[in-house]
Structure formats: C-alpha cells, structure tokens
Design a protein around this motif. Structure first.
Motif, PDB file in Angstrom:
ATOM      1  N   ASP A   1       4.321  -7.032   6.829  1.00 37.52           N
ATOM      2  CA  ASP A   1       3.973  -6.568   5.851  1.00 37.52           C
ATOM      3  C   ASP A   1       4.023  -5.468   5.556  1.00 37.52           C
ATOM      4  O   ASP A   1       2.866  -4.688   5.237  1.00 37.52           O
ATOM      5  CB  ASP A   1       3.348  -7.292   4.785  1.00 37.52           C
ATOM      6  CG  ASP A   1       4.271  -8.946   5.076  1.00 37.52           C
ATOM      7  OD1 ASP A   1       5.057  -9.595   5.272  1.00 37.52           O
ATOM      8  OD2 ASP A   1       3.250  -9.820   4.828  1.00 37.52           O
TER       9      ASP A   1
ATOM     10  N   VAL B   1       3.584  -2.270   2.214  1.00 35.96           N
ATOM     11  CA  VAL B   1       3.379  -1.496   1.120  1.00 35.96           C
ATOM     12  C   VAL B   1       3.387   0.632   1.124  1.00 35.96           C
ATOM     13  O   VAL B   1       2.505   1.017   2.165  1.00 35.96           O
ATOM     14  CB  VAL B   1       2.311  -1.868  -0.083  1.00 35.96           C
ATOM     15  CG1 VAL B   1       0.685  -1.584   1.019  1.00 35.96           C
ATOM     16  CG2 VAL B   1       2.403  -1.286  -1.460  1.00 35.96           C
TER      17      VAL B   1
ATOM     18  N   THR C   1      -1.150 -11.114   5.438  1.00 40.46           N
ATOM     19  CA  THR C   1      -2.984 -10.760   4.451  1.00 40.46           C
ATOM     20  C   THR C   1      -2.492  -9.468   3.509  1.00 40.46           C
ATOM     21  O   THR C   1      -3.884  -8.704   3.680  1.00 40.46           O
ATOM     22  CB  THR C   1      -2.665 -10.400   6.060  1.00 40.46           C
ATOM     23  OG1 THR C   1      -2.786  -8.817   6.174  1.00 40.46           O
ATOM     24  CG2 THR C   1      -3.038 -11.336   7.181  1.00 40.46           C
ATOM     25  N   MET C   2      -1.374  -8.990   3.128  1.00 41.68           N
ATOM     26  CA  MET C   2      -1.784  -8.153   2.374  1.00 41.68           C
ATOM     27  C   MET C   2      -2.523  -8.200   0.802  1.00 41.68           C
ATOM     28  O   MET C   2      -2.102  -9.153   0.549  1.00 41.68           O
ATOM     29  CB  MET C   2      -0.241  -6.984   1.679  1.00 41.68           C
ATOM     30  CG  MET C   2      -0.240  -6.514   1.101  1.00 41.68           C
ATOM     31  SD  MET C   2       1.504  -5.413  -0.183  1.00 41.68           S
ATOM     32  CE  MET C   2       2.071  -5.103   1.391  1.00 41.68           C
ATOM     33  N   PRO C   3      -3.153  -7.778   0.312  1.00 36.04           N
ATOM     34  CA  PRO C   3      -3.609  -8.131  -1.038  1.00 36.04           C
ATOM     35  C   PRO C   3      -3.363  -7.877  -2.183  1.00 36.04           C
ATOM     36  O   PRO C   3      -2.337  -7.126  -1.731  1.00 36.04           O
ATOM     37  CB  PRO C   3      -5.327  -7.244  -1.002  1.00 36.04           C
ATOM     38  CG  PRO C   3      -5.495  -7.251   0.037  1.00 36.04           C
ATOM     39  CD  PRO C   3      -4.301  -6.080   1.148  1.00 36.04           C
ATOM     40  N   ASP C   4      -3.451  -8.659  -3.122  1.00 35.57           N
ATOM     41  CA  ASP C   4      -2.366  -8.271  -4.016  1.00 35.57           C
ATOM     42  C   ASP C   4      -2.192  -7.173  -5.102  1.00 35.57           C
ATOM     43  O   ASP C   4      -1.861  -6.655  -5.942  1.00 35.57           O
ATOM     44  CB  ASP C   4      -2.732  -9.888  -5.577  1.00 35.57           C
ATOM     45  CG  ASP C   4      -2.587 -10.971  -4.793  1.00 35.57           C
ATOM     46  OD1 ASP C   4      -1.491 -11.123  -3.920  1.00 35.57           O
ATOM     47  OD2 ASP C   4      -3.220 -11.542  -5.365  1.00 35.57           O
ATOM     48  N   ASP C   5      -3.702  -6.133  -5.387  1.00 42.51           N
ATOM     49  CA  ASP C   5      -3.856  -5.321  -5.293  1.00 42.51           C
ATOM     50  C   ASP C   5      -3.393  -3.937  -4.689  1.00 42.51           C
ATOM     51  O   ASP C   5      -4.084  -2.686  -4.594  1.00 42.51           O
ATOM     52  CB  ASP C   5      -5.113  -4.984  -6.092  1.00 42.51           C
ATOM     53  CG  ASP C   5      -6.717  -5.093  -4.776  1.00 42.51           C
ATOM     54  OD1 ASP C   5      -6.220  -5.364  -3.659  1.00 42.51           O
ATOM     55  OD2 ASP C   5      -7.460  -4.616  -4.710  1.00 42.51           O
ATOM     56  N   ALA C   6      -2.747  -4.062  -3.420  1.00 45.30           N
ATOM     57  CA  ALA C   6      -2.935  -2.892  -2.879  1.00 45.30           C
ATOM     58  C   ALA C   6      -1.828  -1.817  -3.473  1.00 45.30           C
ATOM     59  O   ALA C   6      -1.953  -0.761  -2.945  1.00 45.30           O
ATOM     60  CB  ALA C   6      -1.750  -3.628  -1.289  1.00 45.30           C
TER      61      ALA C   6
ATOM     62  N   ARG D   1       6.603  -2.714  -2.026  1.00 45.45           N
ATOM     63  CA  ARG D   1       5.885  -3.463  -0.673  1.00 45.45           C
ATOM     64  C   ARG D   1       7.906  -4.612  -0.420  1.00 45.45           C
ATOM     65  O   ARG D   1       8.019  -4.889  -0.999  1.00 45.45           O
ATOM     66  CB  ARG D   1       4.692  -4.543  -1.104  1.00 45.45           C
ATOM     67  CG  ARG D   1       4.011  -4.324  -1.419  1.00 45.45           C
ATOM     68  CD  ARG D   1       3.204  -5.817  -2.638  1.00 45.45           C
ATOM     69  NE  ARG D   1       2.709  -6.651  -2.569  1.00 45.45           N
ATOM     70  CZ  ARG D   1       2.174  -7.074  -2.068  1.00 45.45           C
ATOM     71  NH1 ARG D   1       0.782  -6.931  -3.260  1.00 45.45           N
ATOM     72  NH2 ARG D   1       2.239  -8.320  -2.071  1.00 45.45           N
TER      73      ARG D   1
END
Length: 217
Positions: A101, A103, A191-196, A210
C-alpha cells in the motif's frame, strides 16, 4: 505535458503530413514530478493516432526519438522490467512485487528529465538483492536505500522528514523518483493509518493519493 512540436513529430512519424484538429490532455500531477507523465502523454497520443496497432517496442522507440528518454509504460507489467530509459529497451526481468500500500505526492519544484543526464547513484548491488528479496519489508528496504543514495548524489526533495514520519506511522520504507519530486511511503497491506495522507500534506507534499502496488504473479 507535451509541447506542440512533439505532437507534430508523433503525427508525422505515425501518419505523415501535418496534424489538423485539437488535442487536449489532462494530468493530475505536476510537470517534472518523475512519475512517468511525459511517457504516458506520448503513449496516449500514439495510441490515438495508431489505434493501438503499434508494438511496445515501436512505441518505446518513438517515445525515445521524441523525448530522448522513456519509461516502460507501453509494456503490460512495467514493474517487472529492468529498463534502460536512455536507450528505451528491456535489459532483463524482475521478480513480481509483493502487494504494497502506497501513499505519496510531490514535494518541491519539478525537475524535467534531461536525456543527457547520466549522473545517477550506482545501485547494481541492490539489484542483486532485489532479485532475491521476499516479502514487502525486503523490497521496501531496498527502495529506501536507493532513494537515499540518489538523494545524496543528486539532491532533490529530502527524504529524511518522510522517513521519520514513516517510522511513526508504521511504514516499511519510502519510494522516491530518481528525477523529479515524487515521494511516498510504503506499507504492508492493511497497515496504513487513516491519517497517513494528512501527515504527508503536513510535510508539504502536494497531489497526495493512496494506491496499491504489486501483488501480481
């Protein structure tokens, strides 16, 4: 992304004569970002003119003749190719990337490709490791080292702030354009946080998005 004389040259190469009509191309990225927009634009024009009848090798040769450098976007799976951008040919095959994933966005001014530029970091040793790598962590580590070496030699957007943010976010590593302003973080799937994306915007990156990469056999 294309100059008028480039469009004329493509038209002459594929159909002959002088082009008539109007062509509009839109890109959701800045010029000189290092994300393949120039090659993608050339391919879009080529495939309109030739109705998709040209081979990837011919498309690569035409892109190279027009701009002096090319990405391997004319091939079905370009991430599996070891590519010579200043020659426009495939040097070898690479293993499939694991699912990652991503971003990323663009930081600082763009830097258009200079086809006479050969001053890139030596990553031959990383290529040998790339062929043996397994799992997203190993590939991300190699991409990070490549980005660091190239920045040390060529300058451009500093990857260190992104690396520090990536450690806080749980990223596996970074990816960076070797010419241009593109930077991104690599994560194991899911595993990517929502706030990345917001974190990257806070670091000054623009056009942040993303997406998923790899995962093909």
């Amino acid at each position: 992304m294309l100059a008028r004389d480039q469009v004329r040259a493509l038209f002459a190469a594929v159909r002959g004569g002088t082009p008539r009509g109007r062509l509009r191309l839109y890109a959701g990225m800045p010029p000189g970002g290092g994300a393949g927009a120039s090659t993608a634009s050339l391919l879009a024009v080529l495939r309109c003119l030739a109705a998709g009848r040209l081979s990837p090798e011919t498309e690569a040769a035409l892109c190279l003749a027009i701009e002096g450098a090319s990405d391997p976007l004319m091939y079905p799976v370009p991430d599996r190719l070891l590519w010579a951008p200043r020659v426009g040919c495939v040097l070898g095959r690479l293993p499939a990337l694991p699912r990652l994933d991503v971003v990323g966005g663009f930081k600082g001014p763009g830097r258009r490709t200079d086809p006479t530029d050969r001053g890139f970091a030596d990553i031959a040793d990383l290529l040998a490791e790339w062929r043996q790598a397994t799992g997203p962590g190993a590939f991300a580590a190699l991409a990070t080292e490549s980005a660091r070496r190239n920045h040390a030699l060529r300058g451009g957007p500093d990857p260190e702030p992104l690396l520090r943010a990536g450690r806080r976010l749980g990223a596996l590593g970074i990816v960076a354009a070797h010419t241009g302003s593109a930077l991104g973080l690599l994560f194991a799937p899911g595993t990517m946080p929502d706030d990345a994306a917001a974190v990257l915007r806070g670091l000054g990156l623009r056009h942040v998005l993303r997406f998923r990469a790899g995962g093909r056999g």
